[in-house]
Design an enzyme around this catalytic site. Structure first.
Site, PDB file in Angstrom:
ATOM      1  NE  ARG A 100     -43.569  -3.586 -10.650  1.00  0.00           N
ATOM      2  CZ  ARG A 100     -44.038  -3.770  -9.418  1.00  0.00           C
ATOM      3  NH1 ARG A 100     -44.047  -2.758  -8.556  1.00  0.00           N
ATOM      4  NH2 ARG A 100     -44.501  -4.937  -9.050  1.00  0.00           N
ATOM      5  CE  LYS A 106     -43.163 -10.247  -2.323  1.00  0.00           C
ATOM      6  NZ  LYS A 106     -42.047 -10.211  -1.357  1.00  0.00           N
ATOM      7  CD  GLU A 137     -39.774  -7.898   3.521  1.00  0.00           C
ATOM      8  OE1 GLU A 137     -40.178  -7.856   4.698  1.00  0.00           O
ATOM      9  OE2 GLU A 137     -40.033  -7.019   2.674  1.00  0.00           O
TER      10      GLU A 137
END
Length: 614
Positions: A309, A319, A74
């Site tokens: 991850r 983020k 994104e």
């Protein structure tokens, strides 16, 4: 969006096919792909050259790609080291199995996305060595180009009785959803007819209702043990200008609805994501089944697979938290060399090859684990060991005066050239021409490290102290005679005598034995430089674990700036050029602030060994 490769892209050609029979470390994803290839799971697929629905691809040719993967960020922030693992994984698997990896922007959330992030992401992927052009086609896509089809798919679900418009408040829906011990309660709007729902949904599309006043929900099972299947929202009203579609839409699809559709339109075979999406896989499969049985999407549908991850010690990858560091000025920006962002790692001096090696070395699993930061640093050292030209720098300088220089060579201002190899002999492949030697001056005055002199040496100390003999590396053997101090007792000069006939590389070099050699830079030819000594941003290996305040874990010594002296070969460096400062570690000419020959600025990438080891 441009698909051109930047002129500074690496030359390692990470998209090149793996050599026939080349050994690859197996993992569960490779086993899945190899099993699918053996069974011909996707052998019948067709590809029309661009993404599209079932009819679009049916008119195409047999797919030249054996598999299709995708990297779908994104564009709401800068990529970090965790994304780098995903980039290397998805593009690497496509490369190794004769496939294609799509570069796709999941830009379904207009309020948080920006072209600044789009451009930074494209640059990061290319810098890491990957491309999205294959078989003469450009595979750069964005989810917002599929909004028309997503809307069509939503209307199909409504018409088929698989979706309804819900006008409860967000709080009411949350309360009715239930929890792991209690089933959900049907919405009072769930029993509307398809015709009623379709009319209401079109009103949403046409802007007849306020933001947040209603959503479109999939009609699945409010009693499902998987809460994600309790009629998840798939469309919401959101008046926001989109960076690609402008103000065309005031309704936007939810990520969990958009993502499977994007994969299907692009004929993705293996949709690889991290473990937090594992609970969403049943909805992914449910949606694929509904749209394939309705003839909108082509069979076989994509399948989702999850991997663990990256959890890296001394690093945060949220983020939101990274943005807080930037906006609260705890760091100088997204490309601060202490940041785990790809732009930060690049400015720090990491190479694409070292990050690819890191991604390969840590492997792919389905279980969470922590990777020590030293593993990443070790991959960089391994990559730079035989690449980075050597050079001498003095980071904490004190002047050394060779008091008998005029007596030995005829004049105080006499200088002569010294040479040293740019790379050690073991670093040069057999048959390859070595790079030219470094050339630098030696004269009466040289800079040495302050720690290389002790007036009263501790036990075992072999460097300069009165009466001791050492070699100036690449130069002469000298004998220390003493020092000069200021009123506070601080050493301002170290004094020594040069021993003529002992210059490195000459027949008499070994005539006087020295137990140590020290690095130095000539006052006559050395250049002043700003050196930024970066270290890990956090002093806690798990700075935000267990609800900890990550700001409190900031390492107060993560940056120290010193004025150093470097030999001429270093001062002439081009931005982003890497070096090994002998004895200190690996450094890079800062790609933003360094100006060759005018304003030398170097960043420490990493030391010669792990200084944080136990």
């Amino acid at each position: 969006m441009s698909s051109n490769t930047p002129s500074n892209a690496p030359k390692n050609n990470a998209n090149a096919p793996a050599a026939e029979g080349e050994h690859k470390v197996s993992n569960f994803l490779r086993q899945i792909i190899e099993n699918d290839l053996d069974k011909g799971t996707y052998a019948s697929r067709r590809w029309a050259g661009t993404p599209g629905d079932a009819a679009h691809h049916a008119a195409g040719q047999p797919d030249p790609a054996k598999i299709r993967t995708r990297f779908p960020p994104e564009p709401n922030g800068y990529l970090h080291i965790g994304h780098a693992k995903s980039i290397c994984l998805n593009f690497g698997l496509a490369r190794d199995y004769g496939g294609v990896c799509h570069m796709r922007f999941d830009d379904t959330n207009p309020e948080k996305e920006d072209t600044e992030y789009v451009n930074s992401i494209l640059d990061a992927v290319q810098w890491l060595g990957f491309q999205w052009e294959a078989n003469g086609q450009n595979h750069l896509f964005q989810a917002s180009d599929y909004f028309d089809f997503m809307y069509r798919a939503a209307e199909h679900l409504i018409t088929a009785g698989h979706a309804y418009v819900d006008e409860q408040t967000a709080e009411q829906m949350r309360a009715a959803r239930g929890d792991f011990g209690k089933p959900g309660v049907d919405s009072p709007f769930r029993s509307r007819t398809p015709e009623q729902n379709l009319a209401r949904f079109r009103e949403m599309r046409d802007g007849a209702h306020e933001d947040g006043s209603m959503v479109l929900r999939a009609k699945i099972d409010m009693a499902s043990p998987n809460i994600n299947l309790r009629d998840p929202a798939i469309y919401r009203i959101r008046r926001a200008t989109h960076h690609n579609t402008g103000d065309k839409w005031c309704i936007y699809p939810m990520y969990t609805f958009a993502h499977p559709i994007e994969d299907a339109l692009e004929q993705i075979t293996h949709s690889i994501c991290t473990l937090e999406f594992e609970d969403q896989r049943p909805f992914y499969d449910w949606l694929m089944e509904r749209l394939c049985e309705g003839g909108l999407l082509a069979n076989p549908a994509p399948r989702q697979y999850e991997f663990a991850r990256l959890n890296l010690t001394y690093v945060i990858t949220s983020k939101r938290k990274l943005a807080q560091l930037v906006y609260d000025h705890k760091v100088s920006g997204w490309d601060d060399p202490r940041m785990p962002t790809i732009v930060g790692l690049r400015r720090r001096g990491y190479t694409p090859e070292s990050i690819q090696l890191f991604a390969e070395r840590i492997g792919v699993t389905k279980s969470d684990s922590w990777i020590d930061y030293s593993t990443l640093e070790g991959c960089l050292r391994e990559d730079l060991e035989n690449k980075a030209h050597r050079g001498m720098a003095v980071l904490d300088p004190v002047k050394l005066v060779l008091t008998n220089w005029a007596e030995a060579f005829g004049a105080d201002d006499y200088t002569e050239d010294c040479t040293q190899p740019a790379l050690p002999h073991h670093a040069i492949p057999e048959g390859q021409t070595p790079p030219p030697d470094r050339v630098f001056k030696i004269g009466k005055h040289v800079w040495i490290e302050r720690e290389d002199f002790e007036e009263v040496p501790p036990k075992g100390y072999k460097r300069l102290f009165p009466g001791n003999v050492v070699r100036l590396k690449g130069g002469y053997v000298i004998e220390c005679t003493g020092c000069a101090k200021d009123a506070n007792g601080t050493v301002t000069e170290v004094h020594a005598k040069v021993i003529p006939g002992t210059k490195s590389g000459t027949p008499g070099a070994d005539s006087v034995k020295a137990k140590a050699a020290i690095t130095w830079v000539s006052v006559a030819s050395g250049v002043s430089a700003e050196v930024r000594l970066y270290d890990r941003l956090f002093s806690d290996p798990n700075p935000d674990a267990g609800g900890k305040d990550f700001i409190e874990a900031l390492n107060p010594n993560s940056l120290k700036v010193v004025t150093a002296y470097v030999e001429p070969s270093l001062a002439a460096a081009q931005p982003d050029q890497k070096f090994q400062f002998e004895r200190f570690g690996y450094f890079v000419a800062d790609r933003v602030d360094h100006v060759a020959g005018v304003k030398p600025v170097f960043n420490r990438v990493t030391g010669l060994k792990d200084s944080w080891g136990k």
